[in-house]
Scaffold this motif. Structure first.
Motif, PDB file in Angstrom:
ATOM      1  N   GLY A  82       0.836  -1.200   0.025  1.00  0.00           N
ATOM      2  CA  GLY A  82      -0.016  -0.029  -0.035  1.00  0.00           C
ATOM      3  C   GLY A  82       0.867   1.274  -0.015  1.00  0.00           C
ATOM      4  N   LYS A  83       0.579   2.043   0.890  1.00  0.00           N
ATOM      5  CA  LYS A  83       1.089   3.312   1.005  1.00  0.00           C
ATOM      6  C   LYS A  83       2.492   3.439   1.788  1.00  0.00           C
ATOM      7  CE  LYS A  83      -2.832   6.404   0.352  1.00  0.00           C
ATOM      8  NZ  LYS A  83      -3.715   7.541   0.849  1.00  0.00           N
ATOM      9  N   ALA A  84       3.036   2.269   1.841  1.00  0.00           N
ATOM     10  CA  ALA A  84       4.395   1.934   2.889  1.00  0.00           C
ATOM     11  C   ALA A  84       5.264   2.444   1.916  1.00  0.00           C
ATOM     12  CB  ALA A  84       4.726   0.485   2.954  1.00  0.00           C
ATOM     13  N   GLN A  85       6.665   3.031   2.773  1.00  0.00           N
ATOM     14  CA  GLN A  85       7.967   3.202   2.232  1.00  0.00           C
ATOM     15  C   GLN A  85       8.856   2.219   2.781  1.00  0.00           C
ATOM     16  OE1 GLN A  85       8.165   7.441   3.409  1.00  0.00           O
ATOM     17  NE2 GLN A  85       7.004   7.981   1.400  1.00  0.00           N
ATOM     18  N   THR A  86      10.014   2.167   1.811  1.00  0.00           N
ATOM     19  CA  THR A  86      11.012   1.234   2.374  1.00  0.00           C
ATOM     20  C   THR A  86      12.412   2.188   2.287  1.00  0.00           C
ATOM     21  OG1 THR A  86      10.050  -0.518   1.212  1.00  0.00           O
ATOM     22  CG2 THR A  86      12.374  -0.907   1.701  1.00  0.00           C
ATOM     23  N   ALA A  87      13.003   2.017   3.152  1.00  0.00           N
ATOM     24  CA  ALA A  87      14.662   2.401   3.198  1.00  0.00           C
ATOM     25  C   ALA A  87      15.709   1.444   3.536  1.00  0.00           C
ATOM     26  CB  ALA A  87      14.795   3.506   4.168  1.00  0.00           C
ATOM     27  N   PRO A  88      16.830   1.264   2.735  1.00  0.00           N
ATOM     28  CA  PRO A  88      17.835   0.118   3.323  1.00  0.00           C
ATOM     29  C   PRO A  88      18.347   0.688   4.354  1.00  0.00           C
ATOM     30  CG  PRO A  88      18.582   1.901   1.401  1.00  0.00           C
ATOM     31  CD  PRO A  88      17.377   2.234   1.671  1.00  0.00           C
ATOM     32  N   ARG A  89      18.918  -0.502   5.107  1.00  0.00           N
ATOM     33  CA  ARG A  89      19.958  -0.474   6.424  1.00  0.00           C
ATOM     34  C   ARG A  89      20.754  -1.138   6.101  1.00  0.00           C
ATOM     35  NH1 ARG A  89      19.218  -4.641   9.681  1.00  0.00           N
ATOM     36  NH2 ARG A  89      17.263  -5.635   9.562  1.00  0.00           N
ATOM     37  N   PRO A  90      21.901  -1.279   7.206  1.00  0.00           N
ATOM     38  CA  PRO A  90      22.822  -2.140   6.966  1.00  0.00           C
ATOM     39  C   PRO A  90      22.173  -3.835   7.074  1.00  0.00           C
ATOM     40  CG  PRO A  90      23.732  -0.359   8.220  1.00  0.00           C
ATOM     41  CD  PRO A  90      22.262  -0.155   7.877  1.00  0.00           C
ATOM     42  N   GLY A  91      22.479  -4.452   6.036  1.00  0.00           N
ATOM     43  CA  GLY A  91      21.855  -5.912   6.154  1.00  0.00           C
ATOM     44  C   GLY A  91      20.475  -6.080   5.998  1.00  0.00           C
ATOM     45  N   GLY A  92      19.754  -5.071   5.745  1.00  0.00           N
ATOM     46  CA  GLY A  92      17.972  -5.212   5.378  1.00  0.00           C
ATOM     47  C   GLY A  92      17.459  -3.830   5.097  1.00  0.00           C
ATOM     48  N   TYR A  93      16.169  -3.863   5.580  1.00  0.00           N
ATOM     49  CA  TYR A  93      15.358  -2.819   5.013  1.00  0.00           C
ATOM     50  C   TYR A  93      14.626  -2.116   6.464  1.00  0.00           C
ATOM     51  CZ  TYR A  93      16.199  -4.519   0.374  1.00  0.00           C
ATOM     52  OH  TYR A  93      17.216  -4.967  -0.740  1.00  0.00           O
ATOM     53  N   VAL A  94      14.249  -1.176   6.542  1.00  0.00           N
ATOM     54  CA  VAL A  94      13.194  -0.466   7.155  1.00  0.00           C
ATOM     55  C   VAL A  94      11.914  -0.119   6.480  1.00  0.00           C
ATOM     56  CG1 VAL A  94      14.818   0.017   9.159  1.00  0.00           C
ATOM     57  CG2 VAL A  94      14.212   1.669   7.405  1.00  0.00           C
ATOM     58  N   PHE A  95      10.869   0.066   7.212  1.00  0.00           N
ATOM     59  CA  PHE A  95       9.553   0.337   6.675  1.00  0.00           C
ATOM     60  C   PHE A  95       8.624   1.261   7.258  1.00  0.00           C
ATOM     61  CE2 PHE A  95      10.760  -3.971   5.558  1.00  0.00           C
ATOM     62  CZ  PHE A  95      10.950  -4.022   4.133  1.00  0.00           C
ATOM     63  N   ALA A  96       8.217   2.172   6.552  1.00  0.00           N
ATOM     64  CA  ALA A  96       7.263   3.084   7.332  1.00  0.00           C
ATOM     65  C   ALA A  96       5.865   2.853   6.692  1.00  0.00           C
ATOM     66  CB  ALA A  96       7.712   4.562   6.988  1.00  0.00           C
ATOM     67  N   CYS A  97       4.901   2.879   7.393  1.00  0.00           N
ATOM     68  CA  CYS A  97       3.530   2.333   6.921  1.00  0.00           C
ATOM     69  C   CYS A  97       2.734   3.436   7.414  1.00  0.00           C
ATOM     70  CB  CYS A  97       3.182   1.141   7.181  1.00  0.00           C
ATOM     71  SG  CYS A  97       4.347  -0.280   6.764  1.00  0.00           S
ATOM     72  N   GLN A  98       1.262   3.452   6.560  1.00  0.00           N
ATOM     73  CA  GLN A  98       0.311   4.374   6.594  1.00  0.00           C
ATOM     74  C   GLN A  98      -0.241   4.440   8.021  1.00  0.00           C
ATOM     75  OE1 GLN A  98      -3.714   6.348   4.483  1.00  0.00           O
ATOM     76  NE2 GLN A  98      -2.879   4.118   4.029  1.00  0.00           N
ATOM     77  N   HIS A  99      -0.660   3.278   8.565  1.00  0.00           N
ATOM     78  CA  HIS A  99      -1.110   2.970   9.924  1.00  0.00           C
ATOM     79  C   HIS A  99      -0.236   2.535  10.938  1.00  0.00           C
ATOM     80  CE1 HIS A  99      -4.168   2.615   6.944  1.00  0.00           C
ATOM     81  NE2 HIS A  99      -4.989   3.314   7.763  1.00  0.00           N
ATOM     82  N   GLY A 100       1.154   3.018  10.950  1.00  0.00           N
ATOM     83  CA  GLY A 100       1.941   2.640  11.819  1.00  0.00           C
ATOM     84  C   GLY A 100       2.981   1.487  11.863  1.00  0.00           C
ATOM     85  N   PRO A 101       3.858   1.208  12.636  1.00  0.00           N
ATOM     86  CA  PRO A 101       4.665   0.046  12.588  1.00  0.00           C
ATOM     87  C   PRO A 101       4.130  -1.332  12.767  1.00  0.00           C
ATOM     88  CG  PRO A 101       5.345   1.713  14.159  1.00  0.00           C
ATOM     89  CD  PRO A 101       4.203   2.314  13.882  1.00  0.00           C
ATOM     90  N   GLY A 102       2.880  -1.316  13.417  1.00  0.00           N
ATOM     91  CA  GLY A 102       2.318  -2.569  13.625  1.00  0.00           C
ATOM     92  C   GLY A 102       1.709  -2.998  12.115  1.00  0.00           C
ATOM     93  N   GLU A 103       1.322  -2.050  11.467  1.00  0.00           N
ATOM     94  CA  GLU A 103       1.102  -2.231   9.957  1.00  0.00           C
ATOM     95  C   GLU A 103       1.916  -2.971   9.120  1.00  0.00           C
ATOM     96  OE1 GLU A 103      -2.384  -0.521   7.439  1.00  0.00           O
ATOM     97  OE2 GLU A 103      -0.466   0.564   6.603  1.00  0.00           O
ATOM     98  N   CYS A 104       3.392  -2.231   9.229  1.00  0.00           N
ATOM     99  CA  CYS A 104       4.360  -2.910   8.636  1.00  0.00           C
ATOM    100  C   CYS A 104       4.787  -4.164   8.970  1.00  0.00           C
ATOM    101  CB  CYS A 104       5.633  -2.042   8.949  1.00  0.00           C
ATOM    102  SG  CYS A 104       5.568  -0.334   8.154  1.00  0.00           S
ATOM    103  N   GLU A 105       4.494  -4.524  10.407  1.00  0.00           N
ATOM    104  CA  GLU A 105       4.595  -5.965  10.924  1.00  0.00           C
ATOM    105  C   GLU A 105       3.600  -6.808  10.158  1.00  0.00           C
ATOM    106  OE1 GLU A 105       4.584  -5.423  15.090  1.00  0.00           O
ATOM    107  OE2 GLU A 105       6.797  -5.003  15.493  1.00  0.00           O
TER     108      GLU A 105
END
Length: 211
Positions: free
Chosen positions: A64-87
């Motif tokens: 959906g309206k999530a966003q992804t950013a790289p981090r060392p060894g993986g990725y971090v995500f930001a989601c429209q309805h908060g971290p629980g939605e990313c999980e």
């Protein structure tokens, strides 16, 4: 005799047309804590799957309206309805890989979206549909889950569609968000072969082939 042969040939042609007709492809891009996504899954997508699975090909994605950013060894995500939605998005993406069989996966998705509780519903829903949650949890808590969700984000990005509203729904590659309220009818309309019996639930004649 000739009339009988002609009738037999016509019936054979109808049967071959029904067999040859490709399934209707539904591609959906959803969010695990989005009320509109939950309503679509529980009121439209899952009932249509139960009624019409023999003419459906599903491609279910959670981003959906999530966003992804790289981090060392993986990725971090930001989601429209908060971290629980990313999980939740990641859990459902892991489930797509690790739950054997589309029937059970769709039942799991329906359960999770019915509860609208993200990962908190995961274990309960796995028990409800009769699958192990362990592989899903292992994926969720590892680089595997991050990589899988990143792949979904890249897949959605390649659609080159401005996402102002979720769910985002495609029928045979055409963006048709109006199916959010009448998916079963649209599937039967789009199917080019003989209508299956359950299309009668949506007002279609079982003897009609769409031209």
């Amino acid at each position: 005799m000739i009339a009988r042969a002609a009738l037999a040939a016509a019936l054979l042609g109808v049967a071959l047309a029904a067999v040859a007709a490709p399934p209707v492809t539904i591609s959906a891009y959803l969010e695990s804590l989005c009320p509109d996504s939950a309503r679509f899954v529980t009121e439209q997508l899952y009932p249509a799957w139960l009624h019409l699975r023999e003419i459906l090909a599903l491609d279910i994605n959670f981003y959906g309206k999530a966003q992804t950013a790289p981090r060392p060894g993986g990725y971090v995500f930001a989601c429209q309805h908060g971290p629980g939605e990313c999980e939740g998005n990641m859990m459902l993406t892991c489930a797509k890989k690790h739950i054997p069989g589309e029937d059970r996966y769709m039942a799991f998705v329906n359960c999770v979206m019915r509860e609208l509780a993200g990962v908190r519903a995961g274990y309960m829903c796995a028990q409800e549909v009769g699958v192990s949650y362990q592989d899903i949890a292992n994926c969720l808590n590892s680089l595997e889950g991050e990589s899988l969700l990143h792949q979904v984000g890249e897949k959605q990005r390649r659609l080159n569609v401005s996402i102002s509203y979720v769910p985002l729904i495609f029928v045979n590659k055409d963006l048709l968000n109006e199916v959010e309220t009448n998916l079963g009818s649209q599937v039967c309309e789009a199917y080019r072969g003989l209508k299956p019996a359950n299309c009668s639930l949506y007002g279609f004649s079982l003897q009609t082939i769409c031209k």
